[in-house]
Design a protein around this motif. Structure first.
Motif, PDB file in Angstrom:
ATOM      1  N   PRO A  34     -38.380  33.302  32.855  1.00 36.14           N
ATOM      2  CA  PRO A  34     -36.919  33.355  32.824  1.00 36.14           C
ATOM      3  C   PRO A  34     -36.261  32.368  33.784  1.00 36.14           C
ATOM      4  O   PRO A  34     -35.188  31.844  33.489  1.00 36.14           O
ATOM      5  N   GLU A  35     -36.906  32.102  34.914  1.00 35.47           N
ATOM      6  CA  GLU A  35     -36.323  31.143  35.855  1.00 35.47           C
ATOM      7  C   GLU A  35     -36.256  29.745  35.250  1.00 35.47           C
ATOM      8  O   GLU A  35     -35.280  29.028  35.436  1.00 35.47           O
ATOM      9  N   ALA A  36     -37.278  29.375  34.502  1.00 39.34           N
ATOM     10  CA  ALA A  36     -37.281  28.074  33.836  1.00 39.34           C
ATOM     11  C   ALA A  36     -36.207  28.029  32.749  1.00 39.34           C
ATOM     12  O   ALA A  36     -35.537  27.003  32.570  1.00 39.34           O
ATOM     13  N   ALA A  37     -36.035  29.133  32.036  1.00 38.21           N
ATOM     14  CA  ALA A  37     -34.990  29.185  31.004  1.00 38.21           C
ATOM     15  C   ALA A  37     -33.609  29.068  31.640  1.00 38.21           C
ATOM     16  O   ALA A  37     -32.732  28.370  31.121  1.00 38.21           O
ATOM     17  N   PHE A  38     -33.412  29.743  32.755  1.00 38.85           N
ATOM     18  CA  PHE A  38     -32.144  29.675  33.477  1.00 38.85           C
ATOM     19  C   PHE A  38     -31.882  28.249  33.953  1.00 38.85           C
ATOM     20  O   PHE A  38     -30.800  27.695  33.740  1.00 38.85           O
ATOM     21  N   ASP A  39     -32.885  27.636  34.556  1.00 47.15           N
ATOM     22  CA  ASP A  39     -32.751  26.260  35.040  1.00 47.15           C
ATOM     23  C   ASP A  39     -32.446  25.309  33.887  1.00 47.15           C
ATOM     24  O   ASP A  39     -31.561  24.456  33.996  1.00 47.15           O
ATOM     25  N   GLY A  40     -33.154  25.462  32.777  1.00 38.61           N
ATOM     26  CA  GLY A  40     -32.911  24.601  31.618  1.00 38.61           C
ATOM     27  C   GLY A  40     -31.508  24.779  31.064  1.00 38.61           C
ATOM     28  O   GLY A  40     -30.838  23.800  30.705  1.00 38.61           O
ATOM     29  N   ALA A  41     -31.051  26.024  31.005  1.00 39.82           N
ATOM     30  CA  ALA A  41     -29.698  26.289  30.497  1.00 39.82           C
ATOM     31  C   ALA A  41     -28.650  25.655  31.408  1.00 39.82           C
ATOM     32  O   ALA A  41     -27.673  25.075  30.927  1.00 39.82           O
ATOM     33  N   LEU A  42     -28.857  25.755  32.710  1.00 35.15           N
ATOM     34  CA  LEU A  42     -27.920  25.126  33.650  1.00 35.15           C
ATOM     35  C   LEU A  42     -27.892  23.609  33.466  1.00 35.15           C
ATOM     36  O   LEU A  42     -26.828  22.993  33.466  1.00 35.15           O
ATOM     37  N   ARG A  43     -29.056  23.021  33.290  1.00 35.68           N
ATOM     38  CA  ARG A  43     -29.143  21.555  33.149  1.00 35.68           C
ATOM     39  C   ARG A  43     -28.557  21.058  31.832  1.00 35.68           C
ATOM     40  O   ARG A  43     -28.101  19.917  31.755  1.00 35.68           O
ATOM     41  N   ARG A  44     -28.564  21.894  30.812  1.00 33.23           N
ATOM     42  CA  ARG A  44     -27.999  21.490  29.515  1.00 33.23           C
ATOM     43  C   ARG A  44     -26.477  21.474  29.506  1.00 33.23           C
ATOM     44  O   ARG A  44     -25.874  20.822  28.647  1.00 33.23           O
ATOM     45  N   GLU A  45     -25.874  22.177  30.426  1.00 38.65           N
ATOM     46  CA  GLU A  45     -24.412  22.224  30.465  1.00 38.65           C
ATOM     47  C   GLU A  45     -23.873  20.941  31.102  1.00 38.65           C
ATOM     48  O   GLU A  45     -24.294  20.572  32.195  1.00 38.65           O
ATOM     49  N   PRO A  46     -22.943  20.266  30.446  1.00 35.54           N
ATOM     50  CA  PRO A  46     -22.458  18.985  30.940  1.00 35.54           C
ATOM     51  C   PRO A  46     -21.518  19.076  32.147  1.00 35.54           C
ATOM     52  O   PRO A  46     -21.395  18.117  32.898  1.00 35.54           O
ATOM     53  N   ASP A  47     -20.882  20.218  32.369  1.00 37.36           N
ATOM     54  CA  ASP A  47     -19.882  20.316  33.433  1.00 37.36           C
ATOM     55  C   ASP A  47     -20.224  21.488  34.342  1.00 37.36           C
ATOM     56  O   ASP A  47     -20.058  22.651  33.968  1.00 37.36           O
ATOM     57  N   SER A  48     -20.689  21.190  35.550  1.00 41.08           N
ATOM     58  CA  SER A  48     -21.109  22.260  36.458  1.00 41.08           C
ATOM     59  C   SER A  48     -19.935  23.134  36.890  1.00 41.08           C
ATOM     60  O   SER A  48     -20.111  24.331  37.129  1.00 41.08           O
ATOM     61  N   ALA A  49     -18.736  22.578  36.962  1.00 40.59           N
ATOM     62  CA  ALA A  49     -17.572  23.390  37.308  1.00 40.59           C
ATOM     63  C   ALA A  49     -17.312  24.433  36.220  1.00 40.59           C
ATOM     64  O   ALA A  49     -16.977  25.587  36.520  1.00 40.59           O
ATOM     65  N   ASP A  50     -17.456  24.042  34.961  1.00 42.09           N
ATOM     66  CA  ASP A  50     -17.309  24.992  33.861  1.00 42.09           C
ATOM     67  C   ASP A  50     -18.324  26.122  33.988  1.00 42.09           C
ATOM     68  O   ASP A  50     -18.007  27.290  33.761  1.00 42.09           O
ATOM     69  N   VAL A  51     -19.546  25.779  34.367  1.00 38.43           N
ATOM     70  CA  VAL A  51     -20.600  26.786  34.494  1.00 38.43           C
ATOM     71  C   VAL A  51     -20.271  27.759  35.620  1.00 38.43           C
ATOM     72  O   VAL A  51     -20.402  28.980  35.457  1.00 38.43           O
ATOM     73  N   VAL A  52     -19.823  27.252  36.751  1.00 34.78           N
ATOM     74  CA  VAL A  52     -19.500  28.127  37.884  1.00 34.78           C
ATOM     75  C   VAL A  52     -18.390  29.103  37.508  1.00 34.78           C
ATOM     76  O   VAL A  52     -18.515  30.318  37.709  1.00 34.78           O
ATOM     77  N   VAL A  53     -17.312  28.588  36.954  1.00 40.13           N
ATOM     78  CA  VAL A  53     -16.203  29.450  36.542  1.00 40.13           C
ATOM     79  C   VAL A  53     -16.651  30.396  35.437  1.00 40.13           C
ATOM     80  O   VAL A  53     -16.325  31.588  35.441  1.00 40.13           O
ATOM     81  N   GLY A  54     -17.424  29.881  34.506  1.00 41.89           N
ATOM     82  CA  GLY A  54     -17.900  30.702  33.398  1.00 41.89           C
ATOM     83  C   GLY A  54     -18.807  31.828  33.844  1.00 41.89           C
ATOM     84  O   GLY A  54     -18.668  32.964  33.390  1.00 41.89           O
ATOM     85  N   LEU A  55     -19.740  31.538  34.749  1.00 40.93           N
ATOM     86  CA  LEU A  55     -20.628  32.587  35.242  1.00 40.93           C
ATOM     87  C   LEU A  55     -19.858  33.647  36.020  1.00 40.93           C
ATOM     88  O   LEU A  55     -20.132  34.847  35.888  1.00 40.93           O
ATOM     89  N   ALA A  56     -18.893  33.223  36.804  1.00 40.58           N
ATOM     90  CA  ALA A  56     -18.068  34.187  37.539  1.00 40.58           C
ATOM     91  C   ALA A  56     -17.275  35.059  36.578  1.00 40.58           C
ATOM     92  O   ALA A  56     -17.197  36.286  36.738  1.00 40.58           O
ATOM     93  N   THR A  57     -16.704  34.447  35.557  1.00 37.82           N
ATOM     94  CA  THR A  57     -15.904  35.198  34.593  1.00 37.82           C
ATOM     95  C   THR A  57     -16.771  36.149  33.787  1.00 37.82           C
ATOM     96  O   THR A  57     -16.406  37.319  33.580  1.00 37.82           O
ATOM     97  N   VAL A  58     -17.920  35.684  33.343  1.00 41.72           N
ATOM     98  CA  VAL A  58     -18.840  36.543  32.591  1.00 41.72           C
ATOM     99  C   VAL A  58     -19.283  37.722  33.464  1.00 41.72           C
ATOM    100  O   VAL A  58     -19.329  38.863  33.000  1.00 41.72           O
ATOM    101  N   SER A  59     -19.569  37.467  34.723  1.00 41.19           N
ATOM    102  CA  SER A  59     -19.954  38.547  35.636  1.00 41.19           C
ATOM    103  C   SER A  59     -18.853  39.587  35.753  1.00 41.19           C
ATOM    104  O   SER A  59     -19.110  40.802  35.708  1.00 41.19           O
ATOM    105  N   ARG A  60     -17.637  39.130  35.892  1.00 38.81           N
ATOM    106  CA  ARG A  60     -16.525  40.071  36.009  1.00 38.81           C
ATOM    107  C   ARG A  60     -16.329  40.850  34.707  1.00 38.81           C
ATOM    108  O   ARG A  60     -16.104  42.059  34.729  1.00 38.81           O
ATOM    109  N   LEU A  61     -16.411  40.176  33.580  1.00 42.34           N
ATOM    110  CA  LEU A  61     -16.268  40.871  32.298  1.00 42.34           C
ATOM    111  C   LEU A  61     -17.366  41.912  32.106  1.00 42.34           C
ATOM    112  O   LEU A  61     -17.110  43.021  31.604  1.00 42.34           O
ATOM    113  N   LEU A  62     -18.589  41.584  32.524  1.00 42.15           N
ATOM    114  CA  LEU A  62     -19.678  42.553  32.438  1.00 42.15           C
ATOM    115  C   LEU A  62     -19.418  43.751  33.352  1.00 42.15           C
ATOM    116  O   LEU A  62     -19.687  44.897  32.968  1.00 42.15           O
ATOM    117  N   ALA A  63     -18.892  43.507  34.546  1.00 45.18           N
ATOM    118  CA  ALA A  63     -18.558  44.611  35.452  1.00 45.18           C
ATOM    119  C   ALA A  63     -17.469  45.489  34.859  1.00 45.18           C
ATOM    120  O   ALA A  63     -17.532  46.727  34.958  1.00 45.18           O
TER     121      ALA A  63
END
Length: 91
Positions: A34-63
């Motif tokens: 799973p760590e390799a899948a996570f790393d690969g998914a992060l690397r496939r995303e073109p905009d790291s700022a989008d990923v940071v905001v997206g992960l935070a938002t997804v975390s909040r929605l899950l909560a």
């Protein structure tokens, strides 16, 4: 939703949420390494700022969703999660 109705979030926010969902889904769906899948998914995303905001938002929605499902608040869900992480780290 019609074209004249306002969207739930802006297009930029929606793009970020989609990026976060892609990363979390790749991580959750990984049967092996799973760590390799996570790393690969992060690397496939073109905009790291989008990923940071997206992960935070997804975390909040899950909560929020977990709070609704368990009849508690988002804050209570996060407090329980924090306590669990602390117990796991210091057990």
């Amino acid at each position: 939703m019609s074209i004249t109705e306002p969207s739930w979030v802006s297009e930029a926010q929606f793009r970020s949420i989609q990026a976060g969902l892609r990363v979390v889904a790749a991580w959750a769906d990984a049967e092996h390494e799973p760590e390799a899948a996570f790393d690969g998914a992060l690397r496939r995303e073109p905009d790291s700022a989008d990923v940071v905001v997206g992960l935070a938002t997804v975390s909040r929605l899950l909560a929020i969703e977990l709070g609704v499902a368990t009849g508690t608040t988002e804050g209570a869900v996060l407090a329980r999660l924090g306590a669990l992480v602390d117990r796991m780290q210091h057990s």
